[in-house]
Design a protein around this motif. Structure first.
Motif, PDB file in Angstrom:
ATOM      1  N   SER A  90       0.800  -0.875  -0.055  1.00  0.00           N
ATOM      2  CA  SER A  90       0.050   0.127  -0.638  1.00  0.00           C
ATOM      3  C   SER A  90       0.867   1.641   0.067  1.00  0.00           C
ATOM      4  N   ALA A  91       1.907   1.212   0.938  1.00  0.00           N
ATOM      5  CA  ALA A  91       2.458   2.904   0.418  1.00  0.00           C
ATOM      6  C   ALA A  91       3.348   2.579  -0.715  1.00  0.00           C
ATOM      7  N   ARG A  92       3.780   1.871  -1.436  1.00  0.00           N
ATOM      8  CA  ARG A  92       4.247   1.780  -2.793  1.00  0.00           C
ATOM      9  C   ARG A  92       3.371   2.220  -3.414  1.00  0.00           C
ATOM     10  N   THR A  93       2.263   1.640  -3.494  1.00  0.00           N
ATOM     11  CA  THR A  93       1.217   2.694  -4.736  1.00  0.00           C
ATOM     12  C   THR A  93       1.146   3.881  -4.531  1.00  0.00           C
ATOM     13  N   LYS A  94       0.758   4.661  -2.804  1.00  0.00           N
ATOM     14  CA  LYS A  94       0.583   5.362  -2.881  1.00  0.00           C
ATOM     15  C   LYS A  94       1.466   6.102  -3.806  1.00  0.00           C
TER      16      LYS A  94
ATOM     17  N   PRO B 250       2.003   9.232 -17.855  1.00  0.00           N
ATOM     18  CA  PRO B 250       0.524   7.970 -17.986  1.00  0.00           C
ATOM     19  C   PRO B 250      -0.701   9.054 -17.466  1.00  0.00           C
ATOM     20  N   ILE B 251      -1.899   9.641 -17.414  1.00  0.00           N
ATOM     21  CA  ILE B 251      -2.961   9.873 -16.704  1.00  0.00           C
ATOM     22  C   ILE B 251      -3.524   9.017 -15.151  1.00  0.00           C
ATOM     23  N   ILE B 252      -3.417   8.877 -14.280  1.00  0.00           N
ATOM     24  CA  ILE B 252      -3.732   7.914 -13.353  1.00  0.00           C
ATOM     25  C   ILE B 252      -5.479   7.740 -13.133  1.00  0.00           C
ATOM     26  N   TYR B 253      -6.194   6.693 -13.529  1.00  0.00           N
ATOM     27  CA  TYR B 253      -7.431   7.085 -13.765  1.00  0.00           C
ATOM     28  C   TYR B 253      -8.029   6.611 -12.382  1.00  0.00           C
ATOM     29  N   ASP B 254      -7.029   5.573 -11.353  1.00  0.00           N
ATOM     30  CA  ASP B 254      -7.639   5.083 -10.244  1.00  0.00           C
ATOM     31  C   ASP B 254      -6.786   4.955  -9.346  1.00  0.00           C
ATOM     32  N   VAL B 255      -6.499   4.816  -8.612  1.00  0.00           N
ATOM     33  CA  VAL B 255      -5.428   3.938  -7.620  1.00  0.00           C
ATOM     34  C   VAL B 255      -6.380   3.748  -6.187  1.00  0.00           C
ATOM     35  N   ASP B 256      -5.712   1.459  -6.103  1.00  0.00           N
ATOM     36  CA  ASP B 256      -6.309   0.953  -5.184  1.00  0.00           C
ATOM     37  C   ASP B 256      -5.752   0.756  -3.638  1.00  0.00           C
ATOM     38  N   VAL B 257      -5.540   1.727  -2.774  1.00  0.00           N
ATOM     39  CA  VAL B 257      -4.321   1.008  -1.968  1.00  0.00           C
ATOM     40  C   VAL B 257      -4.072   0.071  -1.480  1.00  0.00           C
ATOM     41  N   GLU B 258      -4.893  -0.075  -1.139  1.00  0.00           N
ATOM     42  CA  GLU B 258      -5.545  -1.633  -0.417  1.00  0.00           C
ATOM     43  C   GLU B 258      -5.126  -2.657  -1.638  1.00  0.00           C
ATOM     44  N   ASN B 259      -5.417  -2.809  -2.298  1.00  0.00           N
ATOM     45  CA  ASN B 259      -4.869  -3.954  -3.481  1.00  0.00           C
ATOM     46  C   ASN B 259      -3.528  -3.693  -4.190  1.00  0.00           C
ATOM     47  N   GLY B 260      -3.559  -2.312  -3.942  1.00  0.00           N
ATOM     48  CA  GLY B 260      -2.045  -2.762  -5.290  1.00  0.00           C
ATOM     49  C   GLY B 260      -2.186  -2.216  -6.651  1.00  0.00           C
ATOM     50  N   ILE B 261      -3.171  -1.614  -6.948  1.00  0.00           N
ATOM     51  CA  ILE B 261      -3.482  -1.326  -8.021  1.00  0.00           C
ATOM     52  C   ILE B 261      -3.316  -0.431  -8.109  1.00  0.00           C
ATOM     53  N   ILE B 262      -2.834   0.494  -9.154  1.00  0.00           N
ATOM     54  CA  ILE B 262      -2.786   2.136  -9.700  1.00  0.00           C
ATOM     55  C   ILE B 262      -3.445   1.273 -11.704  1.00  0.00           C
ATOM     56  N   THR B 263      -4.210   2.459 -11.947  1.00  0.00           N
ATOM     57  CA  THR B 263      -5.422   2.072 -13.354  1.00  0.00           C
ATOM     58  C   THR B 263      -5.388   3.371 -13.472  1.00  0.00           C
ATOM     59  N   MET B 264      -3.661   2.901 -15.059  1.00  0.00           N
ATOM     60  CA  MET B 264      -3.628   4.923 -16.091  1.00  0.00           C
ATOM     61  C   MET B 264      -3.688   4.550 -16.977  1.00  0.00           C
ATOM     62  N   GLU B 265      -3.511   5.787 -17.582  1.00  0.00           N
ATOM     63  CA  GLU B 265      -3.716   5.472 -19.310  1.00  0.00           C
ATOM     64  C   GLU B 265      -2.507   4.687 -19.373  1.00  0.00           C
ATOM     65  N   TYR B 266      -3.502   4.080 -21.180  1.00  0.00           N
ATOM     66  CA  TYR B 266      -2.354   3.222 -21.970  1.00  0.00           C
ATOM     67  C   TYR B 266      -1.801   4.006 -23.331  1.00  0.00           C
ATOM     68  N   ILE B 267      -0.431   4.211 -22.782  1.00  0.00           N
ATOM     69  CA  ILE B 267       0.366   5.167 -24.036  1.00  0.00           C
ATOM     70  C   ILE B 267       0.724   3.824 -24.686  1.00  0.00           C
ATOM     71  N   ASP B 268       0.333   4.576 -26.161  1.00  0.00           N
ATOM     72  CA  ASP B 268       0.614   3.689 -27.161  1.00  0.00           C
ATOM     73  C   ASP B 268       1.825   4.543 -28.497  1.00  0.00           C
TER      74      ASP B 268
END
Lengths: 331, 209
Positions: B46-50, B67-85
């Motif tokens: 959680s600390a590293r995700t944050k 990348p633009i950050i769309y969502d951060v789930d600190v609890e589960n350690g998931i960062i959802t961000m823009e796909y850079i093509d």
């Protein structure tokens, strides 16, 4: 060239090992170890050197006797040239030079850290190209072979983990080395007290962990809980750095070495990590994990057979002999 | 784009494609490690995700393409961000002319200087962690990043890229000099002090080849 006698003396241990090369494998004929135990406090370099000077002859003749060889059968003398405590290194180097001159046999100084890795490769048949997690009192390094040298992929930025454990152990009046007693105390707890987990890139640091552990003790936290938490925190950080080095180098083997490698919790953590990556886990037998003469002898033999030679003039010790300074001609 | 395709599996995290509110996205999920106790595992993830998502957002505010950050789930350690093509610098650098290479490298230096002007240390600046889209260089993977104002940290940060150029792209040794040219133009502090620091880092035993 078949039989080599190696003398180890970088810190608290004086050791003489005699090994034989058997089709490229290391056969240990004898491996006698004698440790200096300070009455109080940590290692005093001069006292440790005096200890080595007092006992080197006894350890030497004991080792020869146990190996069942005569002095004239020894083909090569090797010794720990560094890194380590100056007075200890000088004592052992002097003994090795004297023996070499007396027996008229070649002399080779070797790197202590590389010896920890090579003894694993030499005595465990399946261990071919590992990442070594080397954890002892003074040293904490993650080492792997890359582009012709043994490279340090991560290491402690301040103190070795063993040193951290010993210092904390002294605050509990535990005998040196404190690691085994801390391991026992840790088994009695499952309560985690938050301690600083310090990884910087691939490197690691323990002094903050030690300070925080001392603070916890002052505040009356149970000693068992602190011991449990020190182990869990420090070993998790070590395992993480080791895994990163394995991913980076794409190596599929991990080897443990150094006195702290005797700790069963550390072993199980590294083994769990290795299994999850589909990698193999190795640890040499206990007397080859700790500082010992056999590993010094084996590395000496590898070096000699690859054509490396050393004159007495070149045999000066090096307290800061880095792992990546070693020219690896035998791989 | 095929969602849930694993793009990269590292020692610490897995990166897979995803969709967020109809937008192409990537998910960076930190992997739970069974070797460590749940308390430590949870704390680290959680600390590293944050920390990582904060650095990415801060870099964006400072005008660095990330990348633009769309969502951060600190609890589960998931960062959802823009796909850079786009194309990783690593894959295209050898295809460029010397003139273009110089221009791209200077832009890289400009981006790093913008990060460093705000004490953002990327921690792993390699040619795999930069993506070229049209004429913009995106910096990705701030997983080893931190905030640090020390010259040492900035020197080490640049030194990582220098090593990447000399090991992976040894045919183009001048690239790192171009990067430094771009860096010097944008950096607000004394860039010469940073360059001296890099030389010092090179001289240190452990980094000598």
């Amino acid at each position: 060239m078949t039989i080599c006698l190696g003398i180890e003396g970088t810190a608290h241990t004086i050791g003489v090992g005699i090994i034989k090369s058997d089709k490229g494998r290391c056969q240990v004929l004898s491996n006698v170890i004698k440790g200096y135990h300070p009455e109080k406090g940590g290692i005093h370099p001069r006292e440790a050197a005096n200890h080595h000077a007092t006992y080197v002859a006894d350890v030497l003749s004991d080792s020869i006797k146990k190996a069942g060889v005569v002095f004239s059968a020894v083909d090569l003398i090797s010794f720990s040239q560094g890194p380590g405590l100056g007075p200890c290194l000088r004592t052992v180097a002097t003994a090795a030079r004297a023996l070499s001159l007396k027996l008229k046999k070649p002399l080779l100084g070797v790197n202590h850290c590389v010896a920890h890795l090579e003894i694993g490769r030499g005595t465990i048949p399946e261990c071919i190209d590992p990442v070594l997690l080397y954890v002892s009192g003074a040293n904490t390094q993650v080492i792997g072979f890359a582009e012709g040298k043994y490279r340090v992929f991560g290491e402690t930025l301040d103190i070795g983990l063993g040193n951290c454990l010993d210092k904390f152990g002294r605050s509990l009046d535990l005998e040196f080395p404190a690691g085994p007693k801390i391991e026992e105390l840790a088994k009695k707890s499952k309560t985690y007290v938050k301690l600083p987990y310090s990884i910087k890139g691939m490197d690691i640091a323990f002094s903050g962990l030690l300070t925080a552990a001392m603070q916890e003790k002052k505040q009356g936290t149970s000693v068992e809980d602190i011991c449990f938490s020190i182990q869990e925190t420090a070993f998790a950080a070590l395992t993480e750095v080791t895994e990163r080095a394995m991913a980076h180098t794409e190596k599929k083997e991990v080897l443990l070495g150094g006195g702290v490698a005797c700790n069963m919790r550390l072993r199980s953590m590294v083994e769990t990590m290795a299994k999850a990556r589909g990698a193999r886990f190795f640890v040499p037998s206990r007397n080859l994990c700790v500082d010992n003469g056999a590993m010094i002898a084996w590395l000496g033999l590898l070096m000699y057979e690859s054509g490396i030679r050393m004159t007495i003039e070149d045999s000066m010790i090096n307290q800061r002999f880095r792992t990546d300074m070693v020219q690896v001609a035998w791989r | 784009m095929n969602p849930n395709k694993i793009l990269y599996l590292g020692a610490e995290a897995e990166i897979k494609t995803s969709v967020y509110l109809g937008l192409s996205a990537v998910e960076k999920r930190r992997i739970r490690k069974s070797y460590r106790i749940p308390e430590i595992d949870h704390m680290l993830i959680s600390a590293r995700t944050k920390e990582e998502s904060k650095l990415i957002m801060e870099a964006r505010i400072q005008g660095v393409a990330v990348p633009i950050i769309y969502d951060v789930d600190v609890e589960n350690g998931i960062i959802t961000m823009e796909y850079i093509d786009g194309h990783r610098i690593k894959d295209i650098i050898h295809r460029l002319t010397e003139k273009e290479r110089k221009r791209i490298c200077e832009k890289i230096g400009d981006g790093i200087a913008r990060l460093h002007n705000n004490d953002i240390i990327h921690g792993d600046i390699t040619t795999s962690n930069m993506i070229l889209v049209d004429d913009t260089i995106y910096f990705i993977d701030f997983g080893l990043g931190c905030k640090d104002s020390e010259i040492e940290a900035k020197g080490v940060d640049l030194h990582v890229l220098m090593e990447a150029f000399s090991s992976t792209h040894s045919l183009y040794p001048q690239c790192f000099d171009y990067v430094l040219d771009g860096y010097k133009k944008r950096f607000q502090g004394d860039a010469d002090v940073i360059c001296k620091k890099i030389e010092e880092i090179v001289r240190r035993g452990r980094y000598r080849t």
